[in-house]
Write an enzyme that holds these catalytic residues in place. Structure first.
Site, PDB file in Angstrom:
ATOM      1  N   MET A   1      -7.076  -5.344   0.892  1.00  0.00           N
ATOM      2  CA  MET A   1      -8.182  -6.263   1.122  1.00  0.00           C
ATOM      3  C   MET A   1      -9.343  -5.537   1.792  1.00  0.00           C
ATOM      4  O   MET A   1      -9.140  -4.639   2.607  1.00  0.00           O
ATOM      5  CB  MET A   1      -7.691  -7.398   2.025  1.00  0.00           C
ATOM      6  CG  MET A   1      -8.721  -8.475   2.290  1.00  0.00           C
ATOM      7  SD  MET A   1      -8.026  -9.761   3.366  1.00  0.00           S
ATOM      8  CE  MET A   1      -9.436 -10.865   3.495  1.00  0.00           C
TER       9      MET A   1
ATOM     10  N   HIS B   1      -3.025   1.068   5.961  1.00  0.00           N
ATOM     11  CA  HIS B   1      -3.355   0.232   7.114  1.00  0.00           C
ATOM     12  C   HIS B   1      -2.082  -0.392   7.667  1.00  0.00           C
ATOM     13  O   HIS B   1      -1.427  -1.185   6.999  1.00  0.00           O
ATOM     14  CB  HIS B   1      -4.333  -0.879   6.715  1.00  0.00           C
ATOM     15  CG  HIS B   1      -5.675  -0.375   6.313  1.00  0.00           C
ATOM     16  ND1 HIS B   1      -6.511  -1.079   5.473  1.00  0.00           N
ATOM     17  CD2 HIS B   1      -6.349   0.764   6.643  1.00  0.00           C
ATOM     18  CE1 HIS B   1      -7.635  -0.401   5.305  1.00  0.00           C
ATOM     19  NE2 HIS B   1      -7.559   0.719   5.997  1.00  0.00           N
TER      20      HIS B   1
ATOM     21  N   ASP C   1     -12.623  -0.778   2.828  1.00  0.00           N
ATOM     22  CA  ASP C   1     -12.358   0.529   3.426  1.00  0.00           C
ATOM     23  C   ASP C   1     -11.928   1.512   2.335  1.00  0.00           C
ATOM     24  O   ASP C   1     -11.030   1.223   1.543  1.00  0.00           O
ATOM     25  CB  ASP C   1     -11.269   0.425   4.494  1.00  0.00           C
ATOM     26  CG  ASP C   1     -11.118   1.709   5.291  1.00  0.00           C
ATOM     27  OD1 ASP C   1     -12.123   2.435   5.450  1.00  0.00           O
ATOM     28  OD2 ASP C   1      -9.989   1.989   5.762  1.00  0.00           O
TER      29      ASP C   1
ATOM     30  N   SER D   1      -3.857  -0.676   1.544  1.00  0.00           N
ATOM     31  CA  SER D   1      -3.708  -1.656   2.620  1.00  0.00           C
ATOM     32  C   SER D   1      -2.710  -2.734   2.200  1.00  0.00           C
ATOM     33  O   SER D   1      -1.560  -2.425   1.943  1.00  0.00           O
ATOM     34  CB  SER D   1      -5.079  -2.248   2.980  1.00  0.00           C
ATOM     35  OG  SER D   1      -4.985  -3.080   4.115  1.00  0.00           O
ATOM     36  N   THR D   2      -3.164  -3.980   2.080  1.00  0.00           N
ATOM     37  CA  THR D   2      -2.253  -5.079   1.769  1.00  0.00           C
ATOM     38  C   THR D   2      -1.516  -4.822   0.455  1.00  0.00           C
ATOM     39  O   THR D   2      -2.133  -4.591  -0.574  1.00  0.00           O
ATOM     40  CB  THR D   2      -3.028  -6.402   1.657  1.00  0.00           C
ATOM     41  OG1 THR D   2      -3.841  -6.561   2.811  1.00  0.00           O
ATOM     42  CG2 THR D   2      -2.078  -7.579   1.540  1.00  0.00           C
TER      43      THR D   2
END
Length: 363
Positions: A299, A206, A302, A180-181
């Protein structure tokens, strides 16, 4: 500690509405809302923000030039606020490569209503950016979350298996990656290091709808392996990486000894669509010990539950270490739940993937 934010956008509506939303959010203070980077530079001489929300296309200086200047001189977390268009997606990918932490999409029309309706997402992006290890992003560019809400789990897309069972060994291996991030830069580092002869890879990053196609296209241009946004029915084949499209879930399926993907609609899982948990659960079910699961910077949590399911199904599981993560949330949670076999720096993940091809099994 209060997060001090600057908004840099040539739209008066964005400056007024987004600036107001941020200023009213607990723990956030709006320092300035200015119309272009040159004005931002002047304001930053007296007080430096903790996070900058930045448009890309602006007069006098574009956002990417400003971002590169920031990363070279004083690395600062930047959230890109970009119009959701195909052209904008390509430009935003360039901004992420230059060191931006995250993307917030905005439409061309009805901006005020959009910003108000998506306030929680915008505020969450700023909070996430404030906690990012921006020095990691700056290095690659030059060489606390909102209140918890009820979350869907992978059950809404793919019910859990009735019992754990070993999968038959096949000659083809599958590498499943969730991030993600900070993941766009991390994936670039990993995938560009892979040789053309590499195991098939399935990825959830993401990212909003439309941006994943631009991201995949950019990677395809700079990687030896083929990288593409996944389409329903795509084969998972050696030398190919499939990236789940934004706004859809991606699942692994098996037909005989071959693997392919299903791209499906469905509710958000762990506040995301695509969800890493959905992909990892399907890999646990269809590939088992023939798979390698990798959870990288991001973050939230997930992927943590899904990676544990992969581990229990016999897959080798790897987490990126804290020092090389932009945000250690996802790997940290996976480690905490006991689903991780190895913790390695980002620079070692490519070797873990290559090792899959050289072994008869993954353990």
């Amino acid at each position: 500690m209060t997060i001090k934010v600057m908004v840099v956008d040539d739209s008066a509506v964005v400056r007024q509405v987004l600036g107001g939303l941020l200023d009213r959010a607990p723990g956030i203070e709006l320092l300035h809302a200015v119309s272009d980077p040159l004005m931002a530079i002047e304001r930053m001489k007296t007080q430096w923000p903790d996070v900058i929300v930045l448009d890309v296309e602006m007069p006098r200086m574009d956002g990417i030039t400003f971002l590169r200047k920031l990363m070279a001189e004083r690395p600062t977390p930047v959230v890109i606020c970009s119009t959701l268009t195909e052209k904008g997606a390509q430009t935003t990918m360039e901004a992420l490569s230059a060191g931006a932490v995250a993307i917030v999409t905005k439409p061309k029309l009805d901006l005020k209503n959009f910003l108000q309706s998506n306030a929680s997402e915008l505020i969450s992006a700023v909070r996430s950016a404030a906690g990012a290890n921006v020095s990691r992003l700056a290095a690659r560019a030059t060489a606390p979350p909102p209140q918890a809400r009820t979350k869907n789990t992978a059950d809404v897309i793919l019910p859990p298996a009735s019992e754990a069972r070993a999968m038959a060994q096949t000659t083809e291996k599958v590498v499943a990656i969730g991030t993600s991030t900070g993941g766009t830069q991390a994936l670039e580092e990993v995938l560009t290091a892979l040789p053309r002869v590499s195991p098939g890879i399935v990825i959830v990053q993401h990212m909003p709808e439309k941006f994943t196609a631009a991201f995949a296209a950019r990677l395809d241009q700079i990687c030896e392996i083929t990288v593409k946004e996944a389409v329903h029915g795509d084969r998972v084949a050696p030398g190919r990486a499939l990236i789940a499209p934004g706004g859809k879930h991606m699942l692994l399926k098996r037909n005989g000894a071959q693997y392919f993907v299903e791209v499906v609609d469905g509710p958000v899982v762990n506040r995301h669509r695509p969800s890493v948990d959905v992909l990892f659960r399907s890999v646990a079910r269809c590939a088992g010990a023939n798979a390698l699961g990798i959870i990288m910077t991001g973050m939230g949590d997930d992927g943590a539950a899904g990676l544990l399911e992969m581990h229990q199904a016999g897959a080798l599981t790897v987490a990126q270490d804290e020092a090389s993560c932009v945000v250690f949330g996802m790997p940290k949670e996976a480690i905490k739940r006991g689903g991780v076999d190895k913790i390695v720096p980002l620079s070692a993940i490519e070797r873990e993937i290559q090792a899959v091809s050289s072994k008869g099994g993954l353990r």
